[in-house]
Design a protein around this motif. Structure first.
Motif, PDB file in Angstrom:
ATOM      1  N   MET A   1      38.812  45.680  68.046  1.00 14.82           N
ATOM      2  CA  MET A   1      38.816  44.856  67.062  1.00 14.82           C
ATOM      3  C   MET A   1      38.349  45.165  65.874  1.00 14.82           C
ATOM      4  SD  MET A   1      37.471  40.635  67.004  1.00 14.82           S
ATOM      5  CE  MET A   1      38.980  40.191  68.345  1.00 14.82           C
ATOM      6  N   LEU A   2      38.837  44.997  64.815  1.00 11.62           N
ATOM      7  CA  LEU A   2      38.563  45.091  63.385  1.00 11.62           C
ATOM      8  C   LEU A   2      38.163  43.741  62.707  1.00 11.62           C
ATOM      9  CD1 LEU A   2      37.967  47.050  60.979  1.00 11.62           C
ATOM     10  CD2 LEU A   2      40.451  47.095  60.457  1.00 11.62           C
ATOM     11  N   VAL A   3      37.196  43.766  62.023  1.00 15.32           N
ATOM     12  CA  VAL A   3      36.797  42.614  61.467  1.00 15.32           C
ATOM     13  C   VAL A   3      36.714  42.710  59.825  1.00 15.32           C
ATOM     14  CG1 VAL A   3      35.396  40.166  61.129  1.00 15.32           C
ATOM     15  CG2 VAL A   3      35.686  41.371  63.333  1.00 15.32           C
ATOM     16  N   ILE A   4      37.444  42.098  59.028  1.00 12.44           N
ATOM     17  CA  ILE A   4      37.167  42.472  57.521  1.00 12.44           C
ATOM     18  C   ILE A   4      37.009  41.024  56.869  1.00 12.44           C
ATOM     19  CG2 ILE A   4      38.621  43.270  55.475  1.00 12.44           C
ATOM     20  CD1 ILE A   4      40.464  44.651  57.494  1.00 12.44           C
ATOM     21  N   PHE A   5      36.346  41.365  55.783  1.00 14.70           N
ATOM     22  CA  PHE A   5      36.081  40.011  55.005  1.00 14.70           C
ATOM     23  C   PHE A   5      35.991  40.701  53.664  1.00 14.70           C
ATOM     24  CE2 PHE A   5      33.565  36.901  52.764  1.00 14.70           C
ATOM     25  CZ  PHE A   5      33.678  35.824  53.573  1.00 14.70           C
ATOM     26  N   SER A   6      37.066  40.312  52.769  1.00 14.02           N
ATOM     27  CA  SER A   6      37.368  40.638  51.514  1.00 14.02           C
ATOM     28  C   SER A   6      37.373  39.601  50.247  1.00 14.02           C
ATOM     29  CB  SER A   6      38.570  41.510  51.211  1.00 14.02           C
ATOM     30  OG  SER A   6      39.474  40.733  51.498  1.00 14.02           O
ATOM     31  N   GLY A   7      37.024  39.580  49.234  1.00 12.99           N
ATOM     32  CA  GLY A   7      37.430  38.677  48.090  1.00 12.99           C
ATOM     33  C   GLY A   7      38.140  39.308  47.169  1.00 12.99           C
ATOM     34  N   SER A   8      38.768  38.625  46.091  1.00 19.72           N
ATOM     35  CA  SER A   8      39.275  38.868  45.131  1.00 19.72           C
ATOM     36  C   SER A   8      39.242  37.938  44.076  1.00 19.72           C
ATOM     37  CB  SER A   8      40.572  38.967  45.346  1.00 19.72           C
ATOM     38  OG  SER A   8      41.463  39.516  44.347  1.00 19.72           O
ATOM     39  N   GLY A   9      38.864  38.336  42.595  1.00 24.44           N
ATOM     40  CA  GLY A   9      38.762  37.587  41.530  1.00 24.44           C
ATOM     41  C   GLY A   9      37.199  37.022  41.663  1.00 24.44           C
ATOM     42  N   ALA A  10      36.256  38.062  41.902  1.00 22.32           N
ATOM     43  CA  ALA A  10      35.103  37.584  42.286  1.00 22.32           C
ATOM     44  C   ALA A  10      34.395  37.016  40.899  1.00 22.32           C
ATOM     45  CB  ALA A  10      34.097  38.745  42.795  1.00 22.32           C
ATOM     46  N   LEU A  11      33.632  35.887  41.119  1.00 21.88           N
ATOM     47  CA  LEU A  11      32.854  35.259  40.183  1.00 21.88           C
ATOM     48  C   LEU A  11      31.223  35.506  40.255  1.00 21.88           C
ATOM     49  CD1 LEU A  11      34.966  32.193  39.389  1.00 21.88           C
ATOM     50  CD2 LEU A  11      34.440  34.011  37.876  1.00 21.88           C
ATOM     51  N   ASN A  12      30.610  36.390  39.566  1.00 26.15           N
ATOM     52  CA  ASN A  12      29.198  36.760  39.823  1.00 26.15           C
ATOM     53  C   ASN A  12      28.246  35.739  38.886  1.00 26.15           C
ATOM     54  OD1 ASN A  12      29.576  39.060  41.553  1.00 26.15           O
ATOM     55  ND2 ASN A  12      30.310  40.106  39.486  1.00 26.15           N
ATOM     56  N   PHE A  13      27.612  35.003  39.873  1.00 20.21           N
ATOM     57  CA  PHE A  13      26.630  34.016  38.875  1.00 20.21           C
ATOM     58  C   PHE A  13      25.514  34.924  38.589  1.00 20.21           C
ATOM     59  CE2 PHE A  13      27.398  31.149  42.714  1.00 20.21           C
ATOM     60  CZ  PHE A  13      28.862  30.826  42.410  1.00 20.21           C
ATOM     61  N   GLU A  14      24.838  34.328  37.428  1.00 25.63           N
ATOM     62  CA  GLU A  14      23.642  35.029  36.910  1.00 25.63           C
ATOM     63  C   GLU A  14      22.418  33.850  37.433  1.00 25.63           C
ATOM     64  OE1 GLU A  14      23.224  35.637  32.748  1.00 25.63           O
ATOM     65  OE2 GLU A  14      25.292  36.662  32.688  1.00 25.63           O
ATOM     66  N   PHE A  15      21.945  34.170  38.518  1.00 24.46           N
ATOM     67  CA  PHE A  15      20.956  33.164  39.234  1.00 24.46           C
ATOM     68  C   PHE A  15      19.736  32.682  38.057  1.00 24.46           C
ATOM     69  CE2 PHE A  15      23.366  34.879  42.742  1.00 24.46           C
ATOM     70  CZ  PHE A  15      23.555  33.650  43.508  1.00 24.46           C
TER      71      PHE A  15
END
Length: 343
Positions: A267-281
């Motif tokens: 089993m392969l588990v993948i977690f991907s994003g697209s259009g990432a919005l980075n916060f300035e914490f």
């Protein structure tokens, strides 16, 4: 002392070094890892707007920042460049289409669905592809059935779709509910019966666990994709508390499949994003409290030019590094044993 005496006295030590050296298991991210294991089962989270920096909302939400998140258990963290033939910073759904097809000519119209996804190149039996989608994006899989249903594309043939949206399901269509036990008779489109025009009385984890258990039973190979457009919507509305709650759901769901991957070596588990919005914490203290409670003090300007991807399990070592979003496609084919050059 003669050379022979040195060799005789040093032999036990050399023997022990040899034995323990051979016995040690290879590791990746300080975790034991079997390399070059082909994947027959793929679990893929596709989360629009997700950035790995968002995990700070989980890491620092309690009193114990030393608590290890399930995301930290991933074997690999990679970064993908976001551009295609027409845009710098394509829309999230366009990015996921590029990841699945390896094509940079994505336009967010019906022609996109005529492209071949990675599973079309694999020698998989019918009815082995399942896609669960929560929320609704500017362009999402529902568009395939609302406006692009003229023919059976590669994204429609023998594919199960489950939609969980705040809309009353068409009574003439197939429905599902997370409390049900029965299997699904055929590859088709199913709507969440727990949803109405105001809210959905179902959670991501509840739906994913129920659908996966009922659908995957008896399947030796499959691809199960999970998308959540509610995540991006919460970010753009600056509902930081909602973002954190959605992250908790994703954390639980990701952890659920990581535990599966530990038992099932293919089993392969993948977690991907697209259009990432980075916060300035914000800084700690009062500003951080206001940030979590009401979204005050949150700053983000434009989408990142790179998106994150995490992978764990069979052939996950191929997803480390920096590459274009289209490179996810080739890595998936390699992970699943496809050796020929794609068309």
């Amino acid at each position: 002392m003669s050379l022979n005496n040195y060799l005789v006295k040093g032999f036990p030590f050399l023997f022990m070094v040899f034995i323990f050296g051979c016995a040690s298991s290879p590791t990746l991210n300080l975790r034991e890892k079997d390399f070059n294991v082909k994947s027959k089962k793929v679990i893929w989270f596709q989360i629009p707007g997700f950035s790995e920096s968002h995990l700070s909302l989980l890491k620092f939400s309690g009193n114990n920042p030393n608590h290890k998140l399930s995301f930290e258990e991933s074997h690999c963290l990679g970064k993908t460049w976001r551009y295609n033939l027409f845009k710098l910073r394509p829309a999230p759904f366009e990015g996921f289409m590029t990841q699945m097809t390896g094509r940079k000519s994505v336009k967010s119209n019906c022609s996109d669905f005529n492209k071949k996804p990675f599973w079309a190149y694999l020698n998989m039996e019918s009815n082995k592809i399942g896609i669960f989608e929560r929320g609704k994006g500017h362009f999402s899989s529902e568009k395939l059935f609302e406006h692009c249903s003229g023919g059976k594309s590669n994204f429609q043939k023998n594919v199960y779709y489950w939609f969980s949206n705040k809309s009353i399901p068409n009574v003439d269509k197939n429905n599902f509910h997370f409390l049900e036990q029965g299997s699904f008779p055929k590859a088709d489109v199913y709507f969440d019966r727990a949803c109405n025009t105001k809210f959905c009385d179902s959670t991501l984890l509840g739906n994913v666990k129920s659908l996966f258990r009922r659908w995957s039973v008896g399947k030796k190979s499959f691809v199960f994709i999970i998308r959540d457009f509610n995540y991006l919507k919460a970010i753009k509305n600056k509902k930081i508390l909602d973002v954190r709650n959605l992250l908790f759901e994703l954390e639980e769901s990701y952890s659920f499949f990581l535990s599966k991957a530990k038992k099932e070596k293919d089993m392969l588990v993948i977690f991907s994003g697209s259009g990432a919005l980075n916060f300035e914490f914000p800084n700690s203290g009062k500003k951080w409290f206001q940030f979590e409670k009401s979204g005050k003090n949150v700053v983000y300007r434009r989408e990142s030019l790179m998106s994150p991807i995490m992978a764990t399990g069979a052939s996950s070592e191929n997803f480390c590094g920096i590459y274009h979003e289209a490179g996810v496609f080739k890595r998936l084919l390699l992970a699943m044993g496809f050796k020929k050059e794609p068309e």
